[in-house]
Design a protein around this motif. Structure first.
Motif, PDB file in Angstrom:
ATOM      1  N   ASP A 113       0.862  -1.017  -0.075  1.00 50.57           N
ATOM      2  CA  ASP A 113       0.019   0.019  -0.038  1.00 50.57           C
ATOM      3  C   ASP A 113       0.762   1.293   0.014  1.00 50.57           C
ATOM      4  OD1 ASP A 113      -2.641  -1.176   0.009  1.00 50.57           O
ATOM      5  OD2 ASP A 113      -2.505  -1.637   2.067  1.00 50.57           O
ATOM      6  N   ALA A 114       1.950   1.296   0.708  1.00 53.40           N
ATOM      7  CA  ALA A 114       2.801   2.597   0.771  1.00 53.40           C
ATOM      8  C   ALA A 114       3.226   2.775  -0.606  1.00 53.40           C
ATOM      9  CB  ALA A 114       3.935   2.248   1.844  1.00 53.40           C
ATOM     10  N   LEU A 115       3.810   1.845  -1.342  1.00 51.58           N
ATOM     11  CA  LEU A 115       4.454   2.140  -2.624  1.00 51.58           C
ATOM     12  C   LEU A 115       3.272   2.465  -3.645  1.00 51.58           C
ATOM     13  CD1 LEU A 115       7.478  -0.108  -3.255  1.00 51.58           C
ATOM     14  CD2 LEU A 115       7.162   2.204  -3.451  1.00 51.58           C
ATOM     15  N   ARG A 116       2.020   1.822  -3.728  1.00 51.73           N
ATOM     16  CA  ARG A 116       1.070   2.161  -4.424  1.00 51.73           C
ATOM     17  C   ARG A 116       0.726   3.675  -4.341  1.00 51.73           C
ATOM     18  NH1 ARG A 116      -3.536  -2.345  -5.067  1.00 51.73           N
ATOM     19  NH2 ARG A 116      -2.450  -3.950  -5.548  1.00 51.73           N
ATOM     20  N   LYS A 117       0.669   4.081  -3.172  1.00 56.70           N
ATOM     21  CA  LYS A 117       0.062   5.518  -2.929  1.00 56.70           C
ATOM     22  C   LYS A 117       1.270   6.408  -3.424  1.00 56.70           C
ATOM     23  CE  LYS A 117      -1.662   8.559   0.515  1.00 56.70           C
ATOM     24  NZ  LYS A 117      -1.913   8.678   1.986  1.00 56.70           N
ATOM     25  N   ALA A 118       2.335   5.877  -3.223  1.00 57.70           N
ATOM     26  CA  ALA A 118       3.501   7.088  -3.707  1.00 57.70           C
ATOM     27  C   ALA A 118       3.633   7.005  -5.215  1.00 57.70           C
ATOM     28  CB  ALA A 118       4.985   6.240  -3.178  1.00 57.70           C
ATOM     29  N   LEU A 119       3.081   5.929  -5.803  1.00 55.54           N
ATOM     30  CA  LEU A 119       3.123   5.729  -7.254  1.00 55.54           C
ATOM     31  C   LEU A 119       1.731   6.329  -7.901  1.00 55.54           C
ATOM     32  CD1 LEU A 119       5.262   2.671  -7.818  1.00 55.54           C
ATOM     33  CD2 LEU A 119       5.988   4.932  -8.281  1.00 55.54           C
ATOM     34  N   ASN A 120       0.848   6.500  -7.150  1.00 53.43           N
ATOM     35  CA  ASN A 120      -0.572   6.968  -7.583  1.00 53.43           C
ATOM     36  C   ASN A 120      -1.154   5.917  -8.225  1.00 53.43           C
ATOM     37  OD1 ASN A 120      -0.389   9.556  -6.401  1.00 53.43           O
ATOM     38  ND2 ASN A 120       0.801  10.434  -8.091  1.00 53.43           N
ATOM     39  N   TYR A 121      -1.052   4.488  -7.775  1.00 55.02           N
ATOM     40  CA  TYR A 121      -1.531   3.391  -8.331  1.00 55.02           C
ATOM     41  C   TYR A 121      -3.046   3.446  -8.258  1.00 55.02           C
ATOM     42  CZ  TYR A 121      -3.178  -1.294  -9.430  1.00 55.02           C
ATOM     43  OH  TYR A 121      -3.927  -2.425  -9.763  1.00 55.02           O
TER      44      TYR A 121
ATOM     45  N   LEU B 239       7.028  -2.574  -7.598  1.00 55.66           N
ATOM     46  CA  LEU B 239       5.951  -2.933  -6.370  1.00 55.66           C
ATOM     47  C   LEU B 239       6.366  -4.483  -5.694  1.00 55.66           C
ATOM     48  CD1 LEU B 239       2.645  -1.404  -7.748  1.00 55.66           C
ATOM     49  CD2 LEU B 239       4.037  -0.448  -5.587  1.00 55.66           C
ATOM     50  N   PRO B 240       7.772  -4.364  -5.297  1.00 52.07           N
ATOM     51  CA  PRO B 240       8.002  -5.732  -4.691  1.00 52.07           C
ATOM     52  C   PRO B 240       7.081  -6.347  -3.482  1.00 52.07           C
ATOM     53  CG  PRO B 240       9.316  -3.823  -3.648  1.00 52.07           C
ATOM     54  CD  PRO B 240       8.406  -3.356  -4.591  1.00 52.07           C
ATOM     55  N   GLY B 241       6.650  -7.463  -3.925  1.00 55.57           N
ATOM     56  CA  GLY B 241       5.694  -8.324  -2.998  1.00 55.57           C
ATOM     57  C   GLY B 241       4.371  -7.915  -3.154  1.00 55.57           C
TER      58      GLY B 241
ATOM     59  N   ILE C 277      -1.787  -6.900  -8.402  1.00 58.63           N
ATOM     60  CA  ILE C 277      -1.918  -5.536  -9.461  1.00 58.63           C
ATOM     61  C   ILE C 277      -2.791  -5.936 -10.610  1.00 58.63           C
ATOM     62  CG2 ILE C 277      -0.514  -4.228 -10.867  1.00 58.63           C
ATOM     63  CD1 ILE C 277       0.261  -3.808  -8.066  1.00 58.63           C
ATOM     64  N   SER C 278      -3.831  -5.231 -10.775  1.00 57.70           N
ATOM     65  CA  SER C 278      -4.830  -5.380 -12.013  1.00 57.70           C
ATOM     66  C   SER C 278      -4.030  -5.357 -13.412  1.00 57.70           C
ATOM     67  CB  SER C 278      -5.726  -4.382 -11.918  1.00 57.70           C
ATOM     68  OG  SER C 278      -6.655  -4.449 -13.082  1.00 57.70           O
ATOM     69  N   PRO C 279      -4.348  -6.018 -14.299  1.00 55.80           N
ATOM     70  CA  PRO C 279      -3.502  -5.835 -15.529  1.00 55.80           C
ATOM     71  C   PRO C 279      -3.945  -4.641 -16.347  1.00 55.80           C
ATOM     72  CG  PRO C 279      -4.979  -7.742 -15.616  1.00 55.80           C
ATOM     73  CD  PRO C 279      -5.034  -7.238 -14.248  1.00 55.80           C
ATOM     74  N   ASN C 280      -5.288  -4.027 -15.740  1.00 54.74           N
ATOM     75  CA  ASN C 280      -5.914  -2.810 -16.309  1.00 54.74           C
ATOM     76  C   ASN C 280      -5.544  -1.500 -15.551  1.00 54.74           C
ATOM     77  OD1 ASN C 280      -7.349  -4.237 -18.508  1.00 54.74           O
ATOM     78  ND2 ASN C 280      -8.777  -4.645 -16.897  1.00 54.74           N
ATOM     79  N   GLY C 281      -4.552  -1.668 -14.437  1.00 53.79           N
ATOM     80  CA  GLY C 281      -4.124  -0.547 -13.706  1.00 53.79           C
ATOM     81  C   GLY C 281      -3.175   0.339 -14.194  1.00 53.79           C
ATOM     82  N   HIS C 282      -2.834   1.466 -13.499  1.00 52.02           N
ATOM     83  CA  HIS C 282      -2.026   2.351 -14.008  1.00 52.02           C
ATOM     84  C   HIS C 282      -1.258   2.955 -12.823  1.00 52.02           C
ATOM     85  CE1 HIS C 282      -0.431   6.302 -15.124  1.00 52.02           C
ATOM     86  NE2 HIS C 282      -0.137   5.781 -16.226  1.00 52.02           N
ATOM     87  N   CYS C 283      -0.021   3.322 -13.003  1.00 54.82           N
ATOM     88  CA  CYS C 283       0.661   4.362 -11.989  1.00 54.82           C
ATOM     89  C   CYS C 283       1.788   4.981 -12.629  1.00 54.82           C
ATOM     90  CB  CYS C 283       1.472   3.250 -11.045  1.00 54.82           C
ATOM     91  SG  CYS C 283       3.107   2.573 -11.424  1.00 54.82           S
ATOM     92  N   THR C 284       2.354   5.859 -11.770  1.00 58.73           N
ATOM     93  CA  THR C 284       3.196   7.101 -12.475  1.00 58.73           C
ATOM     94  C   THR C 284       4.585   6.281 -12.840  1.00 58.73           C
ATOM     95  OG1 THR C 284       4.013   7.651 -10.135  1.00 58.73           O
ATOM     96  CG2 THR C 284       2.436   9.013 -11.247  1.00 58.73           C
ATOM     97  N   GLY C 285       4.808   5.073 -12.551  1.00 59.89           N
ATOM     98  CA  GLY C 285       5.847   4.326 -12.874  1.00 59.89           C
ATOM     99  C   GLY C 285       5.858   3.551 -14.221  1.00 59.89           C
ATOM    100  N   TRP C 286       4.674   3.952 -14.967  1.00 60.52           N
ATOM    101  CA  TRP C 286       4.506   3.020 -16.051  1.00 60.52           C
ATOM    102  C   TRP C 286       5.543   3.394 -17.235  1.00 60.52           C
ATOM    103  CZ3 TRP C 286       3.468   4.243 -21.367  1.00 60.52           C
ATOM    104  CH2 TRP C 286       3.091   3.269 -22.031  1.00 60.52           C
ATOM    105  N   SER C 287       6.045   2.286 -17.912  1.00 62.51           N
ATOM    106  CA  SER C 287       6.796   2.686 -18.927  1.00 62.51           C
ATOM    107  C   SER C 287       6.419   1.735 -20.089  1.00 62.51           C
ATOM    108  CB  SER C 287       8.323   2.537 -18.690  1.00 62.51           C
ATOM    109  OG  SER C 287       9.175   2.608 -19.796  1.00 62.51           O
TER     110      SER C 287
END
Length: 102
Positions: free
Chosen positions: A38-46, A81-83, A87-97
């Protein structure tokens, strides 16, 4: 006097035996539960939905960091997002490349 020592050893051996016997149970059931970071999800705006920028649909399953689940629609993971195994295959975050074209 010997009775107390015997009972103490017996209790110690029982406790150790139970502890050792529980290791495989914990190992098997520990993998059965999915995990969230959850902490990294929030940081990456998942978010659990894709984002479209400049006509390109940015979603987890077309990202270089995507770790696929059991099938195309199953939840998967992410290398940044280790561990996290939810993660939804349709999701998105600011780390997307963008993943390389196949």
């Amino acid at each position: 006097m010997n009775d107390k020592v015997t009972l103490s050893r017996r209790n110690a051996l029982k406790t150790i035996s139970l502890g050792l016997a529980s290791i495989p149970v914990v190992a098997i059931t520990g993998n059965a539960y999915a995990a969230k970071n959850d902490a990294l999800r929030k940081a990456l705006n998942y978010i659990d939905k894709p984002v479209t920028k400049n006509g390109v649909v940015e979603q987890c399953n077309n990202c270089v960091h995507w770790v696929p689940g059991k099938d195309a629609k199953a939840l998967g993971g992410c290398k940044i997002l280790p561990g996290d195994t939810e993660i939804s295959p349709n999701g998105h975050c600011t780390g997307w490349s963008a993943a390389p074209k196949k």
